[in-house]
Design a protein around this motif. Structure first.
Motif, PDB file in Angstrom:
ATOM      1  N   ALA A 141       0.820  -1.207   0.000  1.00 24.88           N
ATOM      2  CA  ALA A 141       0.000   0.000   0.000  1.00 24.88           C
ATOM      3  C   ALA A 141       0.856   1.259   0.000  1.00 24.88           C
ATOM      4  CB  ALA A 141      -0.926   0.004   1.224  1.00 24.88           C
ATOM      5  N   ILE A 142       2.035   1.172   0.601  1.00 19.03           N
ATOM      6  CA  ILE A 142       2.896   2.348   0.696  1.00 19.03           C
ATOM      7  C   ILE A 142       3.691   2.566  -0.580  1.00 19.03           C
ATOM      8  CG2 ILE A 142       4.891   3.302   1.922  1.00 19.03           C
ATOM      9  CD1 ILE A 142       3.901   2.014   4.420  1.00 19.03           C
ATOM     10  N   ALA A 143       4.160   1.487  -1.195  1.00 17.75           N
ATOM     11  CA  ALA A 143       5.051   1.603  -2.350  1.00 17.75           C
ATOM     12  C   ALA A 143       4.474   2.463  -3.472  1.00 17.75           C
ATOM     13  CB  ALA A 143       5.420   0.216  -2.859  1.00 17.75           C
ATOM     14  N   PRO A 144       3.230   2.254  -3.914  1.00 14.04           N
ATOM     15  CA  PRO A 144       2.712   3.114  -4.996  1.00 14.04           C
ATOM     16  C   PRO A 144       2.646   4.584  -4.601  1.00 14.04           C
ATOM     17  CG  PRO A 144       1.342   1.157  -4.717  1.00 14.04           C
ATOM     18  CD  PRO A 144       2.266   1.202  -3.552  1.00 14.04           C
ATOM     19  N   MET A 145       2.294   4.864  -3.335  1.00  8.11           N
ATOM     20  CA  MET A 145       2.223   6.256  -2.897  1.00  8.11           C
ATOM     21  C   MET A 145       3.600   6.909  -2.906  1.00  8.11           C
ATOM     22  SD  MET A 145      -0.636   6.226   0.135  1.00  8.11           S
ATOM     23  CE  MET A 145       0.243   5.037   1.167  1.00  8.11           C
ATOM     24  N   VAL A 146       4.609   6.169  -2.444  1.00 11.48           N
ATOM     25  CA  VAL A 146       5.969   6.710  -2.446  1.00 11.48           C
ATOM     26  C   VAL A 146       6.431   6.998  -3.867  1.00 11.48           C
ATOM     27  CG1 VAL A 146       8.378   6.175  -1.908  1.00 11.48           C
ATOM     28  CG2 VAL A 146       6.587   5.595  -0.272  1.00 11.48           C
ATOM     29  N   ILE A 147       6.179   6.058  -4.766  1.00 15.56           N
ATOM     30  CA  ILE A 147       6.596   6.235  -6.153  1.00 15.56           C
ATOM     31  C   ILE A 147       5.894   7.431  -6.789  1.00 15.56           C
ATOM     32  CG2 ILE A 147       6.645   5.172  -8.431  1.00 15.56           C
ATOM     33  CD1 ILE A 147       8.559   3.848  -6.491  1.00 15.56           C
ATOM     34  N   VAL A 148       4.578   7.553  -6.565  1.00 19.78           N
ATOM     35  CA  VAL A 148       3.800   8.630  -7.191  1.00 19.78           C
ATOM     36  C   VAL A 148       4.181   9.981  -6.615  1.00 19.78           C
ATOM     37  CG1 VAL A 148       1.480   9.580  -7.465  1.00 19.78           C
ATOM     38  CG2 VAL A 148       1.870   7.136  -7.816  1.00 19.78           C
ATOM     39  N   VAL A 149       4.281  10.090  -5.288  1.00 22.91           N
ATOM     40  CA  VAL A 149       4.589  11.372  -4.651  1.00 22.91           C
ATOM     41  C   VAL A 149       5.974  11.856  -5.044  1.00 22.91           C
ATOM     42  CG1 VAL A 149       5.013  12.496  -2.439  1.00 22.91           C
ATOM     43  CG2 VAL A 149       3.014  11.028  -2.722  1.00 22.91           C
ATOM     44  N   LEU A 150       6.966  10.971  -4.976  1.00 20.56           N
ATOM     45  CA  LEU A 150       8.321  11.371  -5.344  1.00 20.56           C
ATOM     46  C   LEU A 150       8.431  11.652  -6.837  1.00 20.56           C
ATOM     47  CD1 LEU A 150      10.506   8.964  -3.173  1.00 20.56           C
ATOM     48  CD2 LEU A 150       9.908  11.346  -2.744  1.00 20.56           C
ATOM     49  N   GLY A 151       7.678  10.907  -7.656  1.00 22.65           N
ATOM     50  CA  GLY A 151       7.688  11.178  -9.088  1.00 22.65           C
ATOM     51  C   GLY A 151       7.082  12.534  -9.421  1.00 22.65           C
ATOM     52  N   ALA A 152       6.089  12.971  -8.612  1.00 25.21           N
ATOM     53  CA  ALA A 152       5.453  14.263  -8.852  1.00 25.21           C
ATOM     54  C   ALA A 152       6.412  15.422  -8.613  1.00 25.21           C
ATOM     55  CB  ALA A 152       4.222  14.412  -7.970  1.00 25.21           C
ATOM     56  N   ILE A 153       7.405  15.221  -7.744  1.00 23.92           N
ATOM     57  CA  ILE A 153       8.370  16.298  -7.484  1.00 23.92           C
ATOM     58  C   ILE A 153       9.677  16.057  -8.229  1.00 23.92           C
ATOM     59  CG2 ILE A 153       7.357  16.837  -5.250  1.00 23.92           C
ATOM     60  CD1 ILE A 153       9.541  15.244  -3.901  1.00 23.92           C
ATOM     61  N   GLY A 154       9.659  15.140  -9.168  1.00 24.60           N
ATOM     62  CA  GLY A 154      10.806  14.938 -10.049  1.00 24.60           C
ATOM     63  C   GLY A 154      11.842  13.947  -9.563  1.00 24.60           C
TER      64      GLY A 154
END
Length: 309
Positions: free
Chosen positions: A158-171
């Motif tokens: 559950a955490i992995a997709p959120m980490v990937i998406v949030v960090l990807g949003a800030i580059g």
């Protein structure tokens, strides 16, 4: 009478070959490995047989039991690949292909291993710092320790997709997000074990250090840290393995193009079960080798510090 005779024969001629094999470590391991291989082959035949029988029926082909067994163990896309198929795929993907090729398991292993080692390093450092703070600052123990424990109740999937998406949003993409997921998994065992290890010295030992007028810093370096080393290395063996798991999980939500996770995804998309199993065994081999390296470092460090393992 029979047991007495067997005992007498062993005393006269020495222990039997079977007794000598089973008295060490290699014998039991080989027996278990052989049993697993037999079960694997039997399982492969039974799981792949319905598909193979259906092919015979469609082709209106007569078959025998021996032919069925042979064909179920040689399917291109079996439900459960046979051990020799996995070994052949691993050999082809590791030795028969250039390591720079994206079909090489060496290439994918290095991609996953790089994020694993980075996450393991950060997680180990974070775990040690948290443990030192928890042991020496009472406020941190009461306020931080419950959060450290509760953090592991959240499923990593559950955490992995959120980490990937949030960090990807800030580059922030590529290596760092996967390393953060590995850090999240591996810092917990290091923290818990180091807290236990730093508190392992007995009261009489701490009183002796106070008698010598040792400062907290001296007590930490000369008593608490050496006492915590066996606990630390025990946790590092767990942490390095789950760091690899975290890196692979971090490659799954994004549809990564490289890494063992990407290899697993590609195999699942195209029904390449042999490719999936070869990637899984490669990951298991990497984890085993890293645990062995940590164990080697443990022996060297403990000998240098004068601490028995």
């Amino acid at each position: 009478m029979t047991s007495n005779t067997a005992t007498l024969s062993e005393s006269v001629g020495g222990p039997s070959l079977w007794t000598r094999m089973m008295s060490g470590h290699s014998g039991p391991v080989c027996v278990v490995l052989l049993a697993l291989l037999v079960l694997w082959y039997v399982g492969a035949v039974f799981m792949n047989a319905p598909t193979q029988i259906d092919r015979y029926d469609r082709a209106d082909q007569t078959w025998t039991t021996s032919q069925l067994i042979e064909d179920t163990l040689a399917q291109e896309r079996p439900i459960l690949p046979a051990p020799h198929q996995v070994v052949e795929e691993m050999y082809k993907s590791i030795f028969a292909i250039k390591i720079t090729s994206k079909r090489s398991l060496v290439y994918h292993s290095w991609v996953t291993l790089s994020s694993t080692l980075l996450g393991f390093s950060i997680g180990t450092l974070l775990g040690i710092v948290l443990a030192v703070g928890i042991v020496h600052v009472m406020t941190l123990e009461k306020s931080l320790m419950p959060w450290v424990i509760s953090s592991q109740t959240i499923p990593i999937l559950a955490i992995a997709p959120m980490v990937i998406v949030v960090l990807g949003a800030i580059g922030i993409k590529g290596l760092v997000p996967k390393a953060i997921i590995s850090t999240y998994l591996c810092f917990f065992p290091v923290t818990i074990s180091m807290v236990k290890g730093l508190r392992s010295p007995q009261v009489i030992q701490l009183d002796l250090m106070r008698t010598y007028n040792a400062s907290k810093w001296q007590t930490f370096w000369q008593l608490r840290l050496p006492s915590a080393m066996p606990y630390l290395f025990a946790s590092l063996k767990v942490a390095i393995a789950i760091s690899l798991v975290g890196a692979i999980i971090g490659e799954l939500p994004t549809g990564a193009q490289a890494g063992l996770g990407a290899r697993l995804l590609a195999g699942s998309y195209y029904g390449q079960t042999i490719q999936i199993w070869s990637a899984l065994f490669t990951a298991a081999f990497l984890a085993a080798m890293m645990v062995v390296i940590v164990g080697w470092c443990e022996r060297r460090v403990l000998v240098r510090m004068g601490v028995s393992a």
